[in-house]
Design an enzyme around this catalytic site. Structure first.
Site, PDB file in Angstrom:
ATOM      1  N   SER A  50      34.562  66.451 -14.475  1.00 51.96           N
ATOM      2  CA  SER A  50      34.490  67.770 -14.693  1.00 51.96           C
ATOM      3  C   SER A  50      34.919  68.189 -15.830  1.00 51.96           C
ATOM      4  CB  SER A  50      34.682  68.594 -13.404  1.00 51.96           C
ATOM      5  OG  SER A  50      35.934  68.399 -13.364  1.00 51.96           O
ATOM      6  N   HIS A 106      39.410  75.010 -13.107  1.00 54.27           N
ATOM      7  CA  HIS A 106      39.110  74.294 -14.238  1.00 54.27           C
ATOM      8  C   HIS A 106      39.172  75.027 -15.603  1.00 54.27           C
ATOM      9  CE1 HIS A 106      36.717  71.804 -10.941  1.00 54.27           C
ATOM     10  NE2 HIS A 106      36.755  70.887 -12.005  1.00 54.27           N
TER      11      HIS A 106
END
Length: 301
Positions: free
Chosen positions: A75, A280
């Site tokens: 990711s 993230h």
């Protein structure tokens, strides 16, 4: 916020010591990345420059003959958190591979990074995107093998049993990760024998040197130290695996990406703090990745 008590400080140090002891037992401490500085915070990983250093195989890209670039990984390579992500893999137009490809000397020929990917996924589903004509490969991988993405949420309420269990589980898996990383890097080098391989690490979640009783309570501080120690241990394992492959003659480089001053506890964090993309990087975080990687994407001269 609650002030740090002597008991809390002792407990924080003990938690770090336990994590670092596990790190030593797995043989990862030799890189130095798992060490802590005078503040008790994990040190950022040092750049790996093993000898003998391989001769660069990367040609100089030009506007008329740009480098052919392939982006592999999880990711952090897909750009999850960067905004406007789409598809099952959560690829974002703000991902660092997309930003690197804005250069007139680089063309993103393959963008197969996928959120949730492990080393096995790279070997089973992403290696096929490579070929001998690829000049440049980037990758972030290993975090999902250790489930480090669950650490900030597991430790969000301080040094709880759930936090301790999550940190211990991640650190315990380190000894299994090293051979997986080595196998992955070897496969990339074989599939793209003329490519420069850039392996980026994972930035620490917290700005620990700046933490005091005014920014985090004692329990939160203990948890933050534990989380960052686990991430630093992961980065140490990645650096060591890269060094081993580089010493074998591969044009592979460990790239240390740092979010200093922009951790989850900062005024302007480069991490998403909530929702599906939590913990993230933001678009600004991916810009930092691109800036750090860009220095190695084109040979000098």
């Amino acid at each position: 916020m609650r002030k740090r008590t002597r008991t809390a400080r002792v407990r924080a140090v003990a938690l770090v010591a336990a994590a670092l002891t596990a790190l030593v037992l797995t043989g990862c401490s030799q890189s130095g990345t798992g060490d802590v500085d005078d503040s008790g915070a994990p040190k950022a990983p040092a750049s790996s420059t093993p000898t003998p250093a391989p001769t660069s195989t990367l040609r100089k890209g030009t506007a008329s003959d740009p480098l052919r670039y392939a982006a592999l990984g999880d990711s952090y390579s897909a750009g999850m958190g960067g905004g406007d992500a789409s598809g099952r893999c959560r690829r974002s137009p703000h991902a660092f591979p997309q930003q690197l490809a804005k250069s007139k000397t680089i063309v993103l020929s393959r963008f197969v990074a996928c959120s949730g990917a492990t080393t096995s996924d790279v070997l089973d589903h992403q290696i096929d995107a490579l070929d001998p004509q690829i000049d440049l490969v980037t990758i972030t991988i290993g975090g999902n093998d250790l489930d480090v993405s669950v650490l900030p949420s597991a430790c969000g309420r301080g040094e709880t049993d759930a936090c301790k269990t999550a940190v211990a589980a991640s650190v315990a898996l380190l000894h299994t990760l090293a051979p997986k990383l080595e196998k992955t890097y070897q496969a990339i080098a074989k599939a793209a024998p003329h490519a420069r391989i850039l392996v980026a690490d994972y930035p620490l979640f917290y700005d620990l040197p700046a933490i005091n009783e005014n920014t985090l309570g004692s329990e939160e501080l203990s948890a933050a130290i534990a989380v960052d120690t686990a991430v630093a241990s992961l980065d140490a394992t990645i650096a060591k695996a890269v060094a081993k492959q580089r010493a074998a003659g591969t044009d592979i480089h460990f790239v240390d990406v740092q979010f200093r001053g922009h951790g989850v506890n900062a005024k302007k964090p480069w991490f998403v703090l909530s929702g599906i993309d939590a913990y993230h990087p933001t678009a600004d975080g991916y810009t930092q990745y691109a800036k750090t990687l860009s220095a190695l994407t084109n040979p000098a001269g």
